[in-house]
Motif scaffolding. Structure first.
Motif, PDB file in Angstrom:
ATOM      1  N   ASP A   3       0.859  -1.476   0.572  1.00  0.00           N
ATOM      2  CA  ASP A   3      -0.103  -0.052  -0.097  1.00  0.00           C
ATOM      3  C   ASP A   3       0.884   1.444  -0.126  1.00  0.00           C
ATOM      4  O   ASP A   3       0.742   2.138   1.076  1.00  0.00           O
ATOM      5  N   PRO A   4       1.401   1.373  -1.020  1.00  0.00           N
ATOM      6  CA  PRO A   4       2.722   2.975  -1.063  1.00  0.00           C
ATOM      7  C   PRO A   4       1.878   4.104  -0.961  1.00  0.00           C
ATOM      8  O   PRO A   4       0.919   4.601  -2.198  1.00  0.00           O
ATOM      9  N   GLY A   5       1.519   4.763   0.073  1.00  0.00           N
ATOM     10  CA  GLY A   5       0.440   5.915   0.414  1.00  0.00           C
ATOM     11  C   GLY A   5       1.402   6.808  -0.208  1.00  0.00           C
ATOM     12  O   GLY A   5       1.773   6.779  -1.035  1.00  0.00           O
ATOM     13  N   ILE A   6       0.812   7.642   0.724  1.00  0.00           N
ATOM     14  CA  ILE A   6       0.769   9.997   0.296  1.00  0.00           C
ATOM     15  C   ILE A   6       2.442   9.478   0.669  1.00  0.00           C
ATOM     16  O   ILE A   6       2.718   9.767   1.456  1.00  0.00           O
ATOM     17  N   ASN A   7       3.004  10.565  -0.539  1.00  0.00           N
ATOM     18  CA  ASN A   7       4.035  11.505   0.736  1.00  0.00           C
ATOM     19  C   ASN A   7       5.452  10.046   1.307  1.00  0.00           C
ATOM     20  O   ASN A   7       6.501  10.452   1.310  1.00  0.00           O
ATOM     21  N   ASN A   8       5.242   8.685   0.294  1.00  0.00           N
ATOM     22  CA  ASN A   8       6.247   7.846   1.044  1.00  0.00           C
ATOM     23  C   ASN A   8       7.469   7.110  -0.442  1.00  0.00           C
ATOM     24  O   ASN A   8       8.150   6.790   0.094  1.00  0.00           O
ATOM     25  N   VAL A   9       6.733   7.461  -1.093  1.00  0.00           N
ATOM     26  CA  VAL A   9       7.847   6.887  -2.364  1.00  0.00           C
ATOM     27  C   VAL A   9       9.090   7.737  -2.618  1.00  0.00           C
ATOM     28  O   VAL A   9       9.367   6.225  -2.761  1.00  0.00           O
ATOM     29  N   GLU A  44       6.982   3.198 -11.880  1.00  0.00           N
ATOM     30  CA  GLU A  44       7.717   3.757 -13.290  1.00  0.00           C
ATOM     31  C   GLU A  44       9.439   3.568 -12.795  1.00  0.00           C
ATOM     32  O   GLU A  44      10.278   3.706 -13.347  1.00  0.00           O
ATOM     33  N   MET A  45       9.755   3.880 -11.189  1.00  0.00           N
ATOM     34  CA  MET A  45      11.151   3.360 -10.866  1.00  0.00           C
ATOM     35  C   MET A  45      11.362   2.151 -11.416  1.00  0.00           C
ATOM     36  O   MET A  45      12.939   2.371 -10.970  1.00  0.00           O
ATOM     37  N   PHE A  46      11.177   0.755 -10.740  1.00  0.00           N
ATOM     38  CA  PHE A  46      10.941  -0.144 -10.386  1.00  0.00           C
ATOM     39  C   PHE A  46      10.136  -1.175 -11.475  1.00  0.00           C
ATOM     40  O   PHE A  46       9.439  -0.821 -11.786  1.00  0.00           O
ATOM     41  N   ASP A  47      11.005  -1.786 -12.131  1.00  0.00           N
ATOM     42  CA  ASP A  47      10.035  -3.109 -13.474  1.00  0.00           C
ATOM     43  C   ASP A  47       9.223  -3.881 -12.138  1.00  0.00           C
ATOM     44  O   ASP A  47       9.761  -5.262 -11.191  1.00  0.00           O
ATOM     45  N   VAL A  48       7.534  -3.689 -11.486  1.00  0.00           N
ATOM     46  CA  VAL A  48       7.251  -4.135  -9.978  1.00  0.00           C
ATOM     47  C   VAL A  48       6.812  -4.982 -11.056  1.00  0.00           C
ATOM     48  O   VAL A  48       5.498  -4.278 -11.433  1.00  0.00           O
ATOM     49  N   GLU A  49       6.140  -5.944 -10.405  1.00  0.00           N
ATOM     50  CA  GLU A  49       4.726  -6.471 -10.374  1.00  0.00           C
ATOM     51  C   GLU A  49       3.644  -6.423  -9.407  1.00  0.00           C
ATOM     52  O   GLU A  49       4.483  -5.794  -8.485  1.00  0.00           O
ATOM     53  N   VAL A  80      -3.472   2.365 -14.552  1.00  0.00           N
ATOM     54  CA  VAL A  80      -3.051   0.183 -14.088  1.00  0.00           C
ATOM     55  C   VAL A  80      -2.008   0.188 -14.818  1.00  0.00           C
ATOM     56  O   VAL A  80      -1.423   0.729 -15.228  1.00  0.00           O
ATOM     57  N   PRO A  81      -1.269  -0.367 -13.474  1.00  0.00           N
ATOM     58  CA  PRO A  81      -0.100  -1.430 -13.937  1.00  0.00           C
ATOM     59  C   PRO A  81       0.043  -1.790 -15.477  1.00  0.00           C
ATOM     60  O   PRO A  81      -0.133  -2.574 -15.794  1.00  0.00           O
ATOM     61  N   ARG A  82       1.618  -2.023 -15.742  1.00  0.00           N
ATOM     62  CA  ARG A  82       1.513  -2.387 -16.469  1.00  0.00           C
ATOM     63  C   ARG A  82       2.367  -4.054 -15.840  1.00  0.00           C
ATOM     64  O   ARG A  82       1.011  -4.797 -17.134  1.00  0.00           O
ATOM     65  N   ARG A  83       2.631  -4.523 -15.081  1.00  0.00           N
ATOM     66  CA  ARG A  83       2.598  -5.886 -14.990  1.00  0.00           C
ATOM     67  C   ARG A  83       1.872  -5.920 -13.691  1.00  0.00           C
ATOM     68  O   ARG A  83       1.940  -5.093 -12.296  1.00  0.00           O
ATOM     69  N   VAL A  84       0.987  -6.898 -13.744  1.00  0.00           N
ATOM     70  CA  VAL A  84      -0.426  -7.421 -12.632  1.00  0.00           C
ATOM     71  C   VAL A  84      -0.007  -8.415 -12.117  1.00  0.00           C
ATOM     72  O   VAL A  84       0.050  -9.865 -13.238  1.00  0.00           O
TER      73      VAL A  84
END
Length: 176
Positions: A3-9, A44-49, A80-84
């Motif tokens: 749950d990457p929320g507000i202002n912590n990325v 956008e920063m990492f290639d994540v699922e 919508v994320p690319r890798r789900v």
């Protein structure tokens, strides 16, 4: 990352880069803005699922359902994320290195909610909170579905299970 929320990325990215670690997954317990705002930047920063329920993924595209349309001072989110990885069945499993993660769709707080278990730890998002009544007035909330989800959780896990909610401190399941 959960749950990457507000202002912590940027803090997350900084810590991962500092430790020279790779981010494999982002897990979403549900689709509300305070739990999803960092999804796009992390993708956008990492290639994540991104792991979530199909309903959660659909709600990421809908600012009304993800509540970003009503969030003051923020741009509406439609992404919508690319890798789900879509989780649909109770107890669906993911093996990540030597860790097994089990997923449990738990609609109620919102239609796309889910909890997940790692060992003796239940990550509940906003489905189960210790001192706060679970909010069920969002457009896709259902008090009836929440009751079913909470009954499933109670039947599935023992009182000793440690719960890590989306807000506030962790607690022992038997204490609520």
């Amino acid at each position: 990352v959960v749950d990457p929320g507000i202002n912590n990325v940027h803090v997350i990215a900084e810590r991962l880069n500092h430790r020279m670690q790779h981010l494999d997954y982002v897990i979403l317990t549900h689709e509300h803005i305070d739990h999803i705002q960092g999804v796009k930047p992390l993708c956008e920063m990492f290639d994540v699922e991104v792991i979530a329920t199909a309903t959660c993924f659909e709600s990421l595209k809908n600012p009304k359902l993800n509540l970003s349309a009503a969030y003051p001072g923020e741009d509406p989110i439609s992404y919508v994320p690319r890798r789900v990885v879509s989780v649909e069945s109770l107890g669906a499993k993911l093996q990540w290195n030597d860790v097994q993660i089990k997923f449990y769709p738990t609609p109620g707080h919102c239609a796309g909610a889910m909890c997940f278990v790692v060992g003796d730890f239940l990550f509940s998002g906003d489905t189960l909170l210790e001192r706060i009544k679970t909010y069920t007035t969002a457009p896709d909330s259902s008090i009836e579905q929440l009751a079913v989800s909470l009954t499933m959780i109670r039947n599935e896990f023992g009182d000793e299970m440690m719960v890590y909610p989306g807000h506030e401190s962790c607690f022992r399941f038997g204490d609520v």
